[in-house]
Scaffold this active site. Structure first.
Site: not given
Ligand code: PGA
Length: 241
Positions: A67, A143, A136, A138
């Site tokens: 990423d 996301e 979270n 991810h």
């Protein structure tokens, strides 16, 4: 999912390196996608140490970027590619020709995603995927909500990721709001995955990843259906799950 629970971060780093050494010995020219983030750094250090002792040859690996912040040049110290270069690519002696970038500085990032996807598929997909777990849920910058067939794309970062990444920047307000991420579809079809999780602040999300329903709200929960996934966690993250 296989679970490996260890006492602390040091043990996690050693166990992660053991796992990787074995996986690389099976396939020395593996296509490997590597996470940055704090959690896998100990694993990479330990792996580099073993390489320096001649215990493993990593020079034939093919490394794929996971990423990237949108618009940040790769020579910026805060770029995730720069981090991958310092922590994995250089210490492990990966040749330049064996690196596949997710070029977030390309004039058209959408095209860069397409080019990356095509490169991964042409290479035959990922043999090894090393992932951290976002607070979270991810994976990479997939996301929540992210569906399992989500492809490599530009994403808006959630407030939670912006907050969690602020520690690498001078303040929350300068953290980029968008990123490129390798898609869920590619990550979930990796032949082997190591998910490394450390710290009490990951306990609740780890619980949802392992025991919860598979849901776009916790993208990592889809690893329940992926093949050959090992979750490596320390006791702080595990806490009697
Ligand atoms: P961390 O990041 O390893 O720094 O906790 C994990 C992630 O956000 O994916």
């Amino acid at each position: 999912m296989d679970l490996i629970i260890v006492d602390d971060y040091e043990a996690l780093s050693r166990a992660g390196a053991d796992w990787l050494v074995e996986a690389i010995q099976v396939k020395p020219d593996a296509n490997i996608v590597v996470a940055t983030g704090e959690t896998p750094m100990g694993v990479y250090r330990e792996l580099a140490e073993r390489r320096s002792r001649g215990l493993i040859d990593t020079s034939r690996l093919h490394v794929f970027e996971l990423d990237a912040y949108l618009g940040l040049p790769p020579d910026d110290r805060r770029s995730l590619f720069g981090w991958a270069r310092r922590s994995f690519i250089e210490p492990l002696g990966i040749p330049e020709a064996n690196i596949v970038r997710l070029a977030s500085d390309a004039p058209t990032a959408v095209e860069a995603c397409r080019v990356y996807d095509a490169a991964v598929r042409r290479a035959g997909g990922f043999d090894i995927s090393i992932l951290g777990l976002g607070p979270n849920g991810h994976l990479g910058f997939n996301e929540p909500p992210s569906l399992p067939d989500a492809s490599t794309r530009i994403v808006d970062l959630t407030p939670e990721s912006i907050k969690s990444n602020a520690r690498y920047w001078v303040g929350e307000e300068v953290v980029p709001r968008q990123a490129l991420t390798c898609g869920m579809d590619l990550l979930l079809s990796a032949r082997r995955t190591l998910l490394v999780v450390s710290g009490v602040h990951k306990h609740e999300v780890l619980h949802r990843v392992i025991e919860g329903p598979q849901t776009p709200d916790v993208p990592a929960s889809y690893l329940q259906s992926a093949s050959d996934v090992t979750v490596l966690a320390d006791r702080a993250a595990w806490q009697g799950l």
